[in-house]
Write a protein that holds these residues in place. Structure first.
Motif, PDB file in Angstrom:
ATOM      1  N   GLY A  24       0.826  -1.204   0.000  1.00 36.40           N
ATOM      2  CA  GLY A  24       0.000   0.000   0.000  1.00 36.40           C
ATOM      3  C   GLY A  24       0.858   1.252   0.000  1.00 36.40           C
ATOM      4  O   GLY A  24       2.069   1.208   0.171  1.00 36.40           O
ATOM      5  N   ALA A  25       0.203   2.372  -0.182  1.00 37.44           N
ATOM      6  CA  ALA A  25       0.867   3.675  -0.218  1.00 37.44           C
ATOM      7  C   ALA A  25       0.930   4.272   1.185  1.00 37.44           C
ATOM      8  O   ALA A  25       0.114   3.937   2.046  1.00 37.44           O
ATOM      9  CB  ALA A  25       0.105   4.611  -1.149  1.00 37.44           C
ATOM     10  N   PRO A  26       1.885   5.176   1.423  1.00 35.44           N
ATOM     11  CA  PRO A  26       1.942   5.841   2.733  1.00 35.44           C
ATOM     12  C   PRO A  26       0.607   6.517   3.062  1.00 35.44           C
ATOM     13  O   PRO A  26       0.001   7.160   2.202  1.00 35.44           O
ATOM     14  CB  PRO A  26       3.052   6.870   2.562  1.00 35.44           C
ATOM     15  CG  PRO A  26       3.920   6.307   1.486  1.00 35.44           C
ATOM     16  CD  PRO A  26       2.975   5.601   0.556  1.00 35.44           C
ATOM     17  N   GLY A  27       0.150   6.327   4.267  1.00 39.74           N
ATOM     18  CA  GLY A  27      -1.121   6.905   4.702  1.00 39.74           C
ATOM     19  C   GLY A  27      -2.339   6.071   4.350  1.00 39.74           C
ATOM     20  O   GLY A  27      -3.457   6.399   4.737  1.00 39.74           O
ATOM     21  N   ASP A  28      -2.159   4.988   3.623  1.00 35.40           N
ATOM     22  CA  ASP A  28      -3.245   4.098   3.228  1.00 35.40           C
ATOM     23  C   ASP A  28      -3.747   3.340   4.452  1.00 35.40           C
ATOM     24  O   ASP A  28      -2.983   2.645   5.110  1.00 35.40           O
ATOM     25  CB  ASP A  28      -2.741   3.127   2.169  1.00 35.40           C
ATOM     26  CG  ASP A  28      -3.790   2.160   1.651  1.00 35.40           C
ATOM     27  OD1 ASP A  28      -4.942   2.183   2.130  1.00 35.40           O
ATOM     28  OD2 ASP A  28      -3.456   1.371   0.752  1.00 35.40           O
ATOM     29  N   ALA A  29      -5.024   3.449   4.764  1.00 36.55           N
ATOM     30  CA  ALA A  29      -5.597   2.799   5.952  1.00 36.55           C
ATOM     31  C   ALA A  29      -5.519   1.285   5.880  1.00 36.55           C
ATOM     32  O   ALA A  29      -5.546   0.609   6.902  1.00 36.55           O
ATOM     33  CB  ALA A  29      -7.040   3.233   6.149  1.00 36.55           C
TER      34      ALA A  29
END
Length: 76
Positions: A24-29
């Motif tokens: 996932g991407a940074p900040g992705d819950a």
């Protein structure tokens, strides 16, 4: 993070990072990280942490046997 499991101390600050997998991407819950460490005494552990909706919503440490490390790496 530091955690004592069955009398053994596992500490991400004093251990050597070996492999790290990020999903996932940074900040992705739903995103998370799995990081393999080796202690000074040669014991392996996996540090996990992720977003609130991920499979690792809280940071944790899980010991892993040396014989299982290759399978864990190959599964990623």
């Amino acid at each position: 993070m530091r955690k004592v499991i069955d009398g053994t101390t596992y500490d991400t600050q004093s251990s050597t990072l070996d492999k790290k997998f990020t999903f996932g991407a940074p900040g992705d819950a739903t995103g998370y990280e799995e990081t393999l460490y080796i202690t000074f005494n040669g014991k392996y552990f996996i540090y996990t942490n992720g977003g609130a909706q991920s499979k690792y919503p809280h940071e944790d440490i899980t010991p892993i046997a040396r014989e299982q490390v290759r399978d864990w790496v190959m599964s990623h």
